[in-house]
Every structure is written in structure tokens, then in C-alpha cells.
Motif scaffolding. Structure first.
Motif, PDB file in Angstrom:
ATOM      1  N   UNK A 160       0.851  -1.188   0.000  1.00  0.00           N
ATOM      2  CA  UNK A 160       0.000   0.000   0.000  1.00  0.00           C
ATOM      3  C   UNK A 160       0.891   1.244   0.000  1.00  0.00           C
ATOM      4  N   UNK A 161       0.728   2.105  -0.993  1.00  0.00           N
ATOM      5  CA  UNK A 161       1.533   3.320  -1.097  1.00  0.00           C
ATOM      6  C   UNK A 161       0.767   4.555  -0.635  1.00  0.00           C
ATOM      7  N   UNK A 162      -0.526   4.615  -0.954  1.00  0.00           N
ATOM      8  CA  UNK A 162      -1.340   5.783  -0.607  1.00  0.00           C
ATOM      9  C   UNK A 162      -2.804   5.384  -0.683  1.00  0.00           C
ATOM     10  N   UNK A 163      -3.673   6.299  -0.262  1.00  0.00           N
ATOM     11  CA  UNK A 163      -5.111   6.067  -0.326  1.00  0.00           C
ATOM     12  C   UNK A 163      -5.786   7.208  -1.074  1.00  0.00           C
ATOM     13  N   UNK A 164      -7.036   6.978  -1.481  1.00  0.00           N
ATOM     14  CA  UNK A 164      -7.817   8.048  -2.094  1.00  0.00           C
ATOM     15  C   UNK A 164      -9.296   7.818  -1.834  1.00  0.00           C
ATOM     16  N   UNK A 165     -10.038   8.908  -1.745  1.00  0.00           N
ATOM     17  CA  UNK A 165     -11.481   8.853  -1.514  1.00  0.00           C
ATOM     18  C   UNK A 165     -12.268   9.262  -2.730  1.00  0.00           C
ATOM     19  N   UNK A 166     -11.562   9.749  -3.749  1.00  0.00           N
ATOM     20  CA  UNK A 166     -12.212  10.113  -5.007  1.00  0.00           C
ATOM     21  C   UNK A 166     -11.178  10.070  -6.119  1.00  0.00           C
ATOM     22  N   UNK A 167     -11.654  10.105  -7.353  1.00  0.00           N
ATOM     23  CA  UNK A 167     -10.766  10.178  -8.511  1.00  0.00           C
ATOM     24  C   UNK A 167     -11.453  11.011  -9.573  1.00  0.00           C
ATOM     25  N   UNK A 168     -10.683  11.468 -10.564  1.00  0.00           N
ATOM     26  CA  UNK A 168     -11.242  12.309 -11.620  1.00  0.00           C
ATOM     27  C   UNK A 168     -11.097  11.574 -12.953  1.00  0.00           C
ATOM     28  N   UNK A 169     -12.228  11.472 -13.660  1.00  0.00           N
ATOM     29  CA  UNK A 169     -12.251  10.873 -14.994  1.00  0.00           C
ATOM     30  C   UNK A 169     -12.299  12.019 -15.993  1.00  0.00           C
ATOM     31  N   UNK A 170     -11.379  11.979 -16.969  1.00  0.00           N
ATOM     32  CA  UNK A 170     -11.275  13.057 -17.954  1.00  0.00           C
ATOM     33  C   UNK A 170     -11.679  12.571 -19.337  1.00  0.00           C
ATOM     34  N   UNK A 171     -12.204  13.524 -20.153  1.00  0.00           N
ATOM     35  CA  UNK A 171     -12.536  13.239 -21.550  1.00  0.00           C
ATOM     36  C   UNK A 171     -12.127  14.455 -22.381  1.00  0.00           C
ATOM     37  N   UNK A 172     -11.966  14.245 -23.689  1.00  0.00           N
ATOM     38  CA  UNK A 172     -11.623  15.345 -24.603  1.00  0.00           C
ATOM     39  C   UNK A 172     -12.843  16.222 -24.837  1.00  0.00           C
ATOM     40  N   UNK A 173     -12.711  17.509 -24.543  1.00  0.00           N
ATOM     41  CA  UNK A 173     -13.696  18.544 -24.855  1.00  0.00           C
ATOM     42  C   UNK A 173     -15.029  18.439 -24.100  1.00  0.00           C
ATOM     43  N   UNK A 174     -15.475  17.244 -23.698  1.00  0.00           N
ATOM     44  CA  UNK A 174     -16.774  17.088 -23.045  1.00  0.00           C
ATOM     45  C   UNK A 174     -16.602  16.459 -21.659  1.00  0.00           C
ATOM     46  N   UNK A 175     -17.597  16.690 -20.822  1.00  0.00           N
ATOM     47  CA  UNK A 175     -17.593  16.099 -19.480  1.00  0.00           C
ATOM     48  C   UNK A 175     -17.986  14.633 -19.612  1.00  0.00           C
ATOM     49  N   UNK A 176     -17.242  13.714 -18.978  1.00  0.00           N
ATOM     50  CA  UNK A 176     -17.630  12.300 -19.043  1.00  0.00           C
ATOM     51  C   UNK A 176     -19.051  12.100 -18.510  1.00  0.00           C
ATOM     52  N   UNK A 177     -19.844  11.356 -19.262  1.00  0.00           N
ATOM     53  CA  UNK A 177     -21.241  11.115 -18.891  1.00  0.00           C
ATOM     54  C   UNK A 177     -21.323  10.172 -17.690  1.00  0.00           C
ATOM     55  N   UNK A 178     -22.491  10.097 -17.088  1.00  0.00           N
ATOM     56  CA  UNK A 178     -22.672   9.213 -15.933  1.00  0.00           C
ATOM     57  C   UNK A 178     -22.607   7.744 -16.331  1.00  0.00           C
ATOM     58  N   UNK A 179     -22.722   7.451 -17.637  1.00  0.00           N
ATOM     59  CA  UNK A 179     -22.593   6.059 -18.085  1.00  0.00           C
ATOM     60  C   UNK A 179     -21.186   5.764 -18.618  1.00  0.00           C
TER      61      UNK A 179
END
Length: 163
Positions: free
Chosen positions: A113-132
């Protein structure tokens, strides 16, 4: 099979206790290691209306990001592979008259175990990633699947009684 263990004491430093926010980028980066000046290459800006949405530019390309929370009761972990294995245990078969020939068990490799996280960010080109989006949707579906696999089904109280 893997076993998760804390980082070895000799390798621990101040970074191991920190919490990070991983980013899932829509590109392939052929570099594995630290970057001299991260701010030069990566400066995400939160959206004014919704703090879960972000905008960043990477090598001239506009990226839009969506922050995904890890569900309550769960923790994201950043881990690294090691060459270590857990010692194998052999079952005590002294009570049995015959011992069946059994395939050797698969070794259990250790992840540190190196680190923890409680959230992450999903990226897409030009548009916000959809909920699906597969990453956004995958967290909810994986959690539901894992809970279904590791919980016992509720007993039906009416079963076995006659009316």
C-alpha cells in the motif's frame, strides 16, 4: 492471488500517509516517474457552478473532468507489486487415512500500500464524461457486485411454512 500489506518500514516516508486524487486521462503517456514541474503541465481548474467538474489543458488539448467519490465504507488504494510472496501453509491432514493428490496452491503475491484516495477524476476530450462512462459507472456496479458476492442472501421467513 494478491495480499495487500502496508509499506515496509524502511521504505516509508512522509508520502505514504497522504491521500491523493488519481486522474484517469484519455491518453497514453510514455513516462513512468516524477515530473520536474507539475504545474507547468497540469493545472486543473474547478468549474464555478459545480466543484465536481473541472477543466484542464494537456499539451494543448482541452480536457473536461468529473470527480467520482468512492462510496462510504470503501477506500481506494494505490499499491505496487513486489517480488515477495506470502509463506505457503499446508493443511493438517494427519486425521485422514488417505491423502488425495492436490495441485499446489497458487502463490500469494504481496502488494504494498503506497497511498489512499477517496475520489478520482475521470477526464474526456472537450466534453464532461457522462454518468454512463465505464469508469464512472464501474465504481457503482463493481461495489454492488462485490457486496452481492460477499454477503449472505436474506432468509425468506415464509419459506417452509404451510398456509
Amino acid at each position: 492471488m494478491f495480499a495487500l500489506q502496508p509499506q515496509q518500514p524502511s521504505e516509508c516516508d512522509s508520502k505514504s500517509s497522504k491521500s491523493y486524487t488519481p486522474n484517469i486521462l484519455p491518453c497514453r503517456i510514455h513516462h513512468d516517474g516524477p515530473v520536474e514541474s507539475l504545474n507547468r503541465y497540469w493545472t486543473p481548474v474547478p468549474d464555478e457552478k459545480d466543484q465536481n467538474l473541472q477543466t484542464a489543458y494537456f499539451r494543448g488539448r482541452k480536457l473536461r473532468g468529473r470527480r467520482v467519490q468512492i462510496p462510504r465504507g470503501y477506500e481506494g488504494i494505490v499499491a505496487t507489486h513486489t517480488d515477495r510472496e506470502l509463506p505457503r501453509t499446508t493443511p493438517d491432514n494427519s486425521d485422514e487415512a488417505e491423502v488425495e493428490e492436490v495441485e499446489p496452491a497458487e502463490p500469494v503475491k504481496v502488494l504494498e500500500k503506497q497511498a489512499t484516495f477517496g475520489d478520482f477524476v475521470v477526464w474526456a476530450h472537450e466534453t464532461i464524461p457522462a454518468s454512463d462512462d465505464p469508469y464512472v459507472k464501474g465504481v457503482e456496479e463493481w461495489i454492488k457486485f462485490a457486496e452481492a458476492m460477499h454477503t449472505e442472501p436474506a432468509q425468506d421467513e415464509n419459506k417452509g411454512t404451510s398456509t
